[in-house]
Design an enzyme around this catalytic site. Structure first.
Site, mmCIF file in Angstrom:
data_model
loop_
_atom_site.group_PDB
_atom_site.id
_atom_site.type_symbol
_atom_site.label_atom_id
_atom_site.label_comp_id
_atom_site.label_asym_id
_atom_site.label_seq_id
_atom_site.Cartn_x
_atom_site.Cartn_y
_atom_site.Cartn_z
ATOM 1 N N ILE A 34 -10.455 -3.062 -6.102
ATOM 2 C CA ILE A 34 -9.397 -3.885 -6.711
ATOM 3 C C ILE A 34 -9.905 -4.520 -8.007
ATOM 4 O O ILE A 34 -9.221 -4.492 -9.040
ATOM 5 C CB ILE A 34 -8.952 -4.987 -5.720
ATOM 6 C CG1 ILE A 34 -8.281 -4.361 -4.490
ATOM 7 C CG2 ILE A 34 -8.013 -5.977 -6.406
ATOM 8 C CD1 ILE A 34 -7.997 -5.343 -3.352
ATOM 9 N N LYS A 60 -11.326 -12.923 6.833
ATOM 10 C CA LYS A 60 -10.390 -13.252 5.748
ATOM 11 C C LYS A 60 -9.669 -14.572 6.008
ATOM 12 O O LYS A 60 -9.506 -15.385 5.106
ATOM 13 C CB LYS A 60 -9.373 -12.121 5.546
ATOM 14 C CG LYS A 60 -9.969 -10.818 5.052
ATOM 15 C CD LYS A 60 -10.823 -10.962 3.799
ATOM 16 C CE LYS A 60 -10.034 -11.204 2.542
ATOM 17 N NZ LYS A 60 -10.936 -11.302 1.350
HETATM 18 P P1 NAP Z 1 -14.653 -3.159 -2.326
HETATM 19 O O1 NAP Z 1 -14.406 -2.065 -3.277
HETATM 20 O O2 NAP Z 1 -15.601 -2.907 -1.210
HETATM 21 O O3 NAP Z 1 -15.066 -4.457 -3.122
HETATM 22 C C1 NAP Z 1 -15.674 -5.557 -2.505
HETATM 23 C C2 NAP Z 1 -16.732 -6.109 -3.427
HETATM 24 O O4 NAP Z 1 -17.373 -7.201 -2.761
HETATM 25 C C3 NAP Z 1 -17.808 -5.084 -3.758
HETATM 26 O O5 NAP Z 1 -17.656 -4.690 -5.096
HETATM 27 C C4 NAP Z 1 -19.123 -5.819 -3.538
HETATM 28 O O6 NAP Z 1 -19.852 -5.915 -4.741
HETATM 29 C C5 NAP Z 1 -18.695 -7.243 -3.204
HETATM 30 N N1 NAP Z 1 -19.583 -7.768 -2.176
HETATM 31 C C6 NAP Z 1 -19.670 -7.423 -0.885
HETATM 32 N N2 NAP Z 1 -20.642 -8.132 -0.287
HETATM 33 C C7 NAP Z 1 -21.175 -8.935 -1.244
HETATM 34 C C8 NAP Z 1 -22.216 -9.901 -1.271
HETATM 35 N N3 NAP Z 1 -22.955 -10.206 -0.184
HETATM 36 N N4 NAP Z 1 -22.462 -10.551 -2.439
HETATM 37 C C9 NAP Z 1 -21.748 -10.261 -3.557
HETATM 38 N N5 NAP Z 1 -20.767 -9.346 -3.594
HETATM 39 C C10 NAP Z 1 -20.491 -8.710 -2.451
HETATM 40 O O7 NAP Z 1 -13.296 -3.612 -1.607
HETATM 41 P P2 NAP Z 1 -11.861 -3.997 -2.171
HETATM 42 O O8 NAP Z 1 -10.893 -3.272 -1.327
HETATM 43 O O9 NAP Z 1 -11.777 -3.897 -3.645
HETATM 44 O O10 NAP Z 1 -11.813 -5.514 -1.721
HETATM 45 C C11 NAP Z 1 -11.812 -6.595 -2.651
HETATM 46 C C12 NAP Z 1 -11.189 -7.788 -1.983
HETATM 47 O O11 NAP Z 1 -9.853 -7.474 -1.598
HETATM 48 C C13 NAP Z 1 -11.902 -8.229 -0.690
HETATM 49 O O12 NAP Z 1 -11.871 -9.644 -0.663
HETATM 50 C C14 NAP Z 1 -11.006 -7.668 0.406
HETATM 51 O O13 NAP Z 1 -11.100 -8.400 1.604
HETATM 52 C C15 NAP Z 1 -9.651 -7.832 -0.247
HETATM 53 N N6 NAP Z 1 -8.582 -6.987 0.298
HETATM 54 C C16 NAP Z 1 -8.706 -5.614 0.277
HETATM 55 C C17 NAP Z 1 -7.665 -4.846 0.790
HETATM 56 C C18 NAP Z 1 -7.733 -3.340 0.775
HETATM 57 O O14 NAP Z 1 -6.909 -2.692 1.448
HETATM 58 N N7 NAP Z 1 -8.645 -2.719 0.029
HETATM 59 C C19 NAP Z 1 -6.530 -5.460 1.328
HETATM 60 C C20 NAP Z 1 -6.436 -6.849 1.336
HETATM 61 C C21 NAP Z 1 -7.472 -7.616 0.797
HETATM 62 P P3 NAP Z 1 -21.280 -5.182 -5.052
HETATM 63 O O15 NAP Z 1 -21.591 -4.297 -3.867
HETATM 64 O O16 NAP Z 1 -21.077 -4.427 -6.296
HETATM 65 O O17 NAP Z 1 -22.232 -6.266 -5.249
#
Ligand code: NAP
Length: 355
Positions: free
Chosen positions: A20, A172
């Site tokens: 995202i 969450k």
């Molecule tokens: P994603 O591609 O896995 O992105 C999550 C990011 O969080 C990664 O880029 C990672 O960054 C970072 N992260 C994880 N653990 C971390 C840590 N210990 N310290 C610092 N950074 C950390 O997933 P996404 O789907 O884009 O999700 C982004 C947000 O949207 C999340 O809050 C998720 O809960 C929310 N969300 C997602 C969905 C969905 O369907 N995808 C739906 C509702 C809400 P690095 O590994 O690069 O450091």
């Protein structure tokens, strides 16, 4: 788009390399903003090279910072001078871990606390946009059973999840509650949350671990050829989620929570949409597996538990997105979102091309 806050101040995006956040960074750079982007390791070229590429030729500029959700003070440097903080970083994984608290809940909650206490220390911060989720509204579909038309809105809170049952959902809701608690204890910055459903659509990075990406691929790579459970959920295009964050940041009157869902689908309906577009050569599932069979074999096949099956399979759920429309958000049609997502999976070789 309303854009009355000054463009000169940098904008912080945490977890900038993610599925995202990469779209968010792209739109901010296109609009001429300076983006302070945090990632755990800015030197890991495979996870940040797409961000550098996005910045090329754009009016905005990108600065990368190292920050870890679990390290206190980690976000201070990146937040310097920022008026808007967009906190997206949080692990979105559904399996592959043994300790759900360590893998999900601690980074989500402690991370939110670290980012928001940094905001308390950073005098320039005026608004925080938090990437929450519909998971903060409900844990299992059965939670919508007594709602009119099974429809959820921003007044709903997930009270059914725990570290042992739906730990991602729990991470969450616990993180969002922590954010509101910290928000209510001060009066300099305001908080707006974006609560998306399952996010699909083209990715700007091939490295994301985001669990939503894999669920769509599994519909077309043969893993679900024998059928799918009758599971209904809300979906939204990744580009619309990014736009929602920007509208939330720049609309001065934006307040509170914004459920961000374009529409509902079932796994079978999603498979139907994909079969119509990509044809019968792909092993898209054609039938629903009876709940009794899912009950018997589901737990043997992956991270699906019997309580999850009991409280989700066969239970309808709907999402009232009217509040998000007041921001001026326009949603992609879910058919287009699913088709473009699957097309990318083919182009990237994540699903073998057939036919
Ligand atoms: P994603 O591609 O896995 O992105 C999550 C990011 O969080 C990664 O880029 C990672 O960054 C970072 N992260 C994880 N653990 C971390 C840590 N210990 N310290 C610092 N950074 C950390 O997933 P996404 O789907 O884009 O999700 C982004 C947000 O949207 C999340 O809050 C998720 O809960 C929310 N969300 C997602 C969905 C969905 O369907 N995808 C739906 C509702 C809400 P690095 O590994 O690069 O450091």
């Amino acid at each position: 788009m309303t854009d009355t806050l000054p463009r000169s101040a940098p904008i912080l995006v945490t977890g900038a390399s993610g599925y995202i956040a990469s779209w968010l960074v792209r739109y901010l750079l296109e609009a001429g903003h300076t983006v302070h982007a945090t990632v755990r390791d800015p030197n890991r070229s495979d996870s940040v090279k797409h961000l550098h590429r996005l910045a090329e030729g754009q009016p905005g500029s990108l600065r990368l910072f190292a920050a870890d959700l679990l390290k206190a003070g980690s976000f201070d440097e990146a937040m310097q001078g920022c008026e808007i903080v967009m906190h997206t970083a949080s692990p979105f994984v559904l399996d592959g871990f043994t300790d759900a608290h360590e893998a999900l809940v601690r980074p989500a909650v402690e991370g939110t606390r670290n980012v928001l206490t940094a905001a308390n220390r950073t005098a320039s911060v005026r608004r925080v946009v938090l990437t929450s989720s519909v998971a903060a509204l409900y844990g299992d579909n059965i939670d919508a059973r007594d709602r009119p038309d099974h429809s959820l809105d921003e007044t709903c809170w997930n009270t059914s999840s725990s570290v042992d049952h739906n730990p991602y959902q729990y991470s969450k809701v616990a993180a969002e509650r922590e954010a509101w608690k910290l928000h209510d204890a001060q009066d300099r910055w305001d908080l707006v949350t974006i609560n998306p459903g399952m996010v699909y659509g083209p990715a700007l990075t091939t490295l994301s671990q985001s669990a939503s990406i894999d669920t769509l691929i599994s519909l077309g790579d043969g893993r679900l050829r024998t059928g799918v459970p009758d599971l209904m959920f809300g979906i939204v295009d990744v580009r619309d989620v990014a736009r929602a964050h920007i509208l939330a940041a720049f609309t001065p009157e934006a307040r509170g929570r914004y459920l961000t869902v374009a529409g509902e689908t079932t796994l079978l309906d999603a498979a139907r949409i994909l079969r119509q577009r990509f044809g019968n050569a792909y092993p898209f599932p054609r039938m629903t597996v009876p709940k009794a069979v899912v009950w018997a074999v589901g737990p043997l096949m992956g991270p699906v538990t019997r309580p999850f099956i009991r409280d989700n399979v066969g239970h309808p759920i709907r999402f009232d997105n009217r509040r998000s429309l007041t921001l001026g958000l326009q949603y992609h049609d879910i058919r287009q979102t699913l088709e473009e997502h699957f097309q990318q999976a083919l182009d990237d070789g994540l699903v073998k091309k057939r036919g």
